[in-house]
Write a protein that holds these residues in place. Structure first.
Motif, short mmCIF file in Angstrom:
data_model
loop_
_atom_site.label_atom_id
_atom_site.label_comp_id
_atom_site.label_asym_id
_atom_site.label_seq_id
_atom_site.Cartn_x
_atom_site.Cartn_y
_atom_site.Cartn_z
N GLY A 81 1.51 82.10 15.90
CA GLY A 81 2.78 82.92 14.49
C GLY A 81 1.76 84.26 14.11
N GLY A 82 0.34 84.26 14.44
CA GLY A 82 -0.30 85.38 14.35
C GLY A 82 -0.45 87.12 14.10
N HIS A 83 -0.97 87.77 14.52
CA HIS A 83 -1.02 89.01 14.82
C HIS A 83 -3.27 89.06 15.23
N ALA A 84 -3.19 90.12 16.49
CA ALA A 84 -4.57 90.08 17.04
C ALA A 84 -5.75 91.66 16.79
N ARG A 85 -6.41 90.78 17.28
CA ARG A 85 -7.92 92.69 16.97
C ARG A 85 -8.33 92.40 18.32
N VAL A 86 -8.67 93.55 18.90
CA VAL A 86 -9.33 93.46 19.57
C VAL A 86 -10.71 94.82 19.30
N GLY A 87 -11.54 95.43 20.37
CA GLY A 87 -12.35 96.58 20.02
C GLY A 87 -13.97 95.90 20.58
N LEU A 88 -14.19 97.16 20.39
CA LEU A 88 -15.97 96.99 20.45
C LEU A 88 -16.93 97.22 19.56
N GLU A 89 -16.67 96.38 18.43
CA GLU A 89 -17.18 96.07 17.40
C GLU A 89 -17.13 94.81 17.31
N ASP A 90 -15.99 93.93 17.94
CA ASP A 90 -15.87 92.00 18.46
C ASP A 90 -17.08 91.71 19.80
N ASN A 91 -16.57 92.87 21.11
CA ASN A 91 -16.68 92.58 22.18
C ASN A 91 -17.16 93.30 22.87
N LEU A 92 -18.21 93.82 23.58
CA LEU A 92 -18.98 94.93 24.65
C LEU A 92 -17.74 94.71 25.71
N TYR A 93 -17.88 93.53 26.50
CA TYR A 93 -17.50 93.25 27.63
C TYR A 93 -15.82 93.14 28.55
N LEU A 94 -15.38 93.43 29.16
CA LEU A 94 -14.44 93.14 29.71
C LEU A 94 -14.17 92.31 30.66
N ASP A 95 -15.01 91.51 31.09
CA ASP A 95 -15.38 91.25 32.15
C ASP A 95 -17.02 91.01 32.17
N ARG A 96 -17.10 89.71 32.70
CA ARG A 96 -18.89 89.16 32.82
C ARG A 96 -19.36 90.33 33.23
N GLY A 97 -20.54 91.04 32.79
CA GLY A 97 -21.71 91.91 32.91
C GLY A 97 -20.21 93.28 33.80
N VAL A 98 -19.16 93.35 33.00
CA VAL A 98 -18.98 94.66 33.50
C VAL A 98 -18.02 94.93 31.92
N LEU A 99 -19.08 95.94 30.90
CA LEU A 99 -18.90 96.90 30.11
C LEU A 99 -17.66 96.95 29.78
N ALA A 100 -16.63 97.57 28.90
CA ALA A 100 -15.46 97.59 28.81
C ALA A 100 -15.16 98.91 27.55
N SER A 101 -14.01 99.58 27.25
CA SER A 101 -13.92 100.73 26.19
C SER A 101 -13.17 99.70 25.23
N ASN A 102 -13.14 100.51 24.99
CA ASN A 102 -11.96 100.18 23.32
C ASN A 102 -10.10 100.38 24.68
N GLY A 103 -9.89 101.57 25.24
CA GLY A 103 -8.23 101.30 25.79
C GLY A 103 -8.76 99.92 26.98
#
Length: 302
Positions: free
Chosen positions: A238-260
């Motif tokens: 029943g809640g809302h959500a947050r993501v982003g590079l503050e909390d996690n750097l990876y899109l997949d294992r060993g694959v660095l992410a962008s905020n987008g």
């Protein structure tokens, strides 16, 4: 389950992550560009810290916040802005004298923490609701400091996002509301997975959610590999959500992410659950936020 989800992107944070990922935004322009990128990927809210452009380390510089805010407000892509007001609480005991702060200690008064919020009047700002063993340091936020800070935020007319890193923080946030220091329906952020606070699991999220006031809006996030599972769990509960590079750097294992990319993946999760991400305009209406047009104008970027 929540069918209409406010999705926040925390674009940079203040942690020592720049050495691990060169894509973590550092300069005010990079941070503003990250907010705009998150907005174009579908985020409802951008949560910002600022950094020292020379070192990449923590900064509380009002002019850095001002530049980020101006650049985002002048962009052609709308997003709700959420300024951190939780910096300046880091205590690392000195090895020589543990009664004193050692290297890395960074303590600000409530008034100092509040200064960028008072000057720039964002739509949201964070209010961390207690002290915590935060990894190997202590985050210091005594109850009377919190009361003082809550009064300052209230007087500025900015809505606080009540960041709760453990169950006792939820208790104290309710106390602030009972004392009349939180206006309107409160907004909670359940911060999960940070050693040694609330664990990023279903049982802990349920326990924290069940202690929230009946009129609360709430969101949750997990750090590292638990970021996306906590997106799904928050929506289902029943809640809302947050993501982003503050909390996690990876899109997949060993694959660095962008905020987008993190926004896009979390939005897909939300949509695959049968929900949708709310627009910034819908978010303002849901949370009863001030109109950003009425915010203090920032100076020219020379």
């Amino acid at each position: 389950m929540n069918r209409n989800v406010i999705l926040t992107c925390a674009v940079t944070g203040a942690g020592d992550t720049t050495a691990k990922h060169s894509g973590v935004p550092v300069t005010p322009k990079q941070i503003a560009d990250a907010c705009i990128e998150a907005a174009r990927a579908g985020a409802s809210v951008a949560h910002i810290h600022v950094r020292d452009p020379e070192t990449g380390g923590i900064s509380h510089d009002l002019e850095h916040f001002r530049e980020v805010m101006q650049r985002v407000r002048e962009a052609d892509t709308d997003i709700v802005m959420n300024i951190t007001a939780g910096g300046g609480g880091d205590w690392i005991p000195s090895a020589e004298d543990p009664t004193r702060g050692g290297p890395g200690t960074d303590i600000q008064t409530p008034a100092e923490r509040h200064a960028p919020v008072a000057e720039l009047l964002p739509e949201l700002c964070t209010l961390d609701c207690g002290s915590l063993n935060f990894g190997d340091m202590v985050y210091v936020n005594p109850a009377d400091w919190l009361r003082e800070h809550a009064r300052l935020v209230q007087a500025a007319g900015v809505k606080p996002e009540l960041e709760c890193f453990d169950l006792g923080h939820v208790w104290f946030a309710r106390q602030l509301q009972q004392e009349g220091l939180i206006d309107g329906d409160p907004l909670y952020q359940l911060c999960m997975g940070i050693p040694w606070g609330a664990e990023a699991d279903t049982e802990t999220m349920v326990a924290m959610r069940n202690k929230l006031p009946s009129n609360a809006n709430w969101a949750a996030f997990g750090i590292g590999r638990m970021q996306m599972p906590m997106v799904a769990q928050a929506v289902l509960l029943g809640g809302h959500a947050r993501v982003g590079l503050e909390d996690n750097l990876y899109l997949d294992r060993g694959v660095l992410a962008s905020n987008g990319q993190l926004v896009e993946r979390s939005a897909n999760i939300i949509e695959n659950l049968g929900a949708r991400v709310m627009t910034p305009a819908e978010t303002r209406e849901q949370l009863k936020l001030r109109n950003p047009v009425g915010a203090t104008a920032a100076g020219d970027l020379a």
